[in-house]
Design a protein around this motif. Sequence first.
Motif, short mmCIF file in Angstrom:
data_model
loop_
_atom_site.label_atom_id
_atom_site.label_comp_id
_atom_site.label_asym_id
_atom_site.label_seq_id
_atom_site.Cartn_x
_atom_site.Cartn_y
_atom_site.Cartn_z
N ASP A 215 0.82 -1.21 0.00
CA ASP A 215 0.00 0.00 0.00
C ASP A 215 0.85 1.26 0.00
O ASP A 215 0.62 2.18 -0.79
N LEU A 216 1.83 1.31 0.91
CA LEU A 216 2.69 2.49 1.02
C LEU A 216 4.14 2.03 1.20
O LEU A 216 4.40 1.12 2.00
N ILE A 217 5.04 2.66 0.49
CA ILE A 217 6.47 2.47 0.73
C ILE A 217 7.00 3.82 1.20
O ILE A 217 6.88 4.83 0.49
N MET A 218 7.54 3.82 2.41
CA MET A 218 7.96 5.06 3.06
C MET A 218 9.45 4.97 3.40
O MET A 218 10.01 3.87 3.46
N ARG A 219 10.06 6.12 3.64
CA ARG A 219 11.43 6.15 4.15
C ARG A 219 11.42 6.86 5.49
O ARG A 219 10.92 7.99 5.61
N ALA A 220 11.96 6.18 6.50
CA ALA A 220 12.07 6.76 7.84
C ALA A 220 13.27 7.71 7.87
O ALA A 220 14.14 7.67 6.99
N ALA A 221 13.33 8.55 8.87
CA ALA A 221 14.40 9.54 9.00
C ALA A 221 15.79 8.90 9.03
O ALA A 221 16.75 9.48 8.55
N ASP A 222 15.89 7.67 9.56
CA ASP A 222 17.18 6.98 9.64
C ASP A 222 17.54 6.25 8.35
O ASP A 222 18.55 5.56 8.28
N GLY A 223 16.70 6.38 7.29
CA GLY A 223 16.98 5.75 6.01
C GLY A 223 16.31 4.40 5.81
O GLY A 223 16.37 3.83 4.72
N THR A 224 15.68 3.87 6.84
CA THR A 224 15.00 2.58 6.74
C THR A 224 13.85 2.67 5.76
O THR A 224 13.06 3.61 5.81
N LEU A 225 13.74 1.68 4.86
CA LEU A 225 12.58 1.57 4.00
C LEU A 225 11.48 0.87 4.78
O LEU A 225 11.72 -0.16 5.40
N VAL A 226 10.30 1.44 4.75
CA VAL A 226 9.18 0.91 5.51
C VAL A 226 8.08 0.52 4.53
O VAL A 226 7.54 1.37 3.83
N PHE A 227 7.79 -0.78 4.47
CA PHE A 227 6.73 -1.30 3.62
C PHE A 227 5.48 -1.41 4.50
O PHE A 227 5.49 -2.11 5.51
N VAL A 228 4.44 -0.69 4.12
CA VAL A 228 3.27 -0.53 4.99
C VAL A 228 2.03 -1.18 4.37
O VAL A 228 1.67 -0.86 3.22
N GLU A 229 1.40 -2.05 5.13
CA GLU A 229 0.09 -2.59 4.77
C GLU A 229 -0.95 -1.83 5.57
O GLU A 229 -0.83 -1.71 6.80
N VAL A 230 -1.96 -1.31 4.89
CA VAL A 230 -3.04 -0.57 5.55
C VAL A 230 -4.28 -1.44 5.52
O VAL A 230 -4.68 -1.93 4.47
N ARG A 231 -4.89 -1.64 6.68
CA ARG A 231 -6.12 -2.42 6.79
C ARG A 231 -7.15 -1.59 7.53
O ARG A 231 -6.89 -1.07 8.61
N ALA A 232 -8.33 -1.46 6.93
CA ALA A 232 -9.40 -0.68 7.53
C ALA A 232 -10.64 -1.55 7.71
O ALA A 232 -11.02 -2.28 6.79
N ARG A 233 -11.24 -1.47 8.88
CA ARG A 233 -12.47 -2.20 9.19
C ARG A 233 -13.41 -1.25 9.92
O ARG A 233 -12.97 -0.35 10.63
#
Length: 130
Positions: free
Chosen positions: A53-71
């Motif tokens: 859903d989202l690929i983000m970069r944290a301040a420390d350079g870490t790539l963050v792969f995010v799954e978003v789930r809504a109910r």
Amino acid sequence: MFKWGSRSKPDRAEIGLAGEDAALAHLQRAGLALLERNYRVGAGPARRAGEVDLIMRAADGTLVFVEVRARAGMSHGGAAASVTTRKQQRLIYAAQHYLLRHACPPPCRFDVVALDGDQLTWLQGAFDTG
């Protein structure tokens, strides 16, 4: 357009889009930068092998792969519980594909943003590849 928390009954796509919008805003306020949205891997739109859903970069350079789930609520274990082992495998596959563009991949993690009604929960490092 559906807004998270409104009283009208949205369809599944509207819930998903509103959930992603809410998650993205929350993560950006926390200092993460958006790199990609709805990154898909597969043979055509009907045969997706994986999606992030989202690929983000944290301040420390870490790539963050995010799954978003809504109910709408906590029935059936809530949004976070819907990220099954199979879904995790598909996320990992898509992340591996995304990382092919990096000669030296940065540190990575998999997060889940769960929206149960109006409650947002950010699970950092929700699962790993092991």
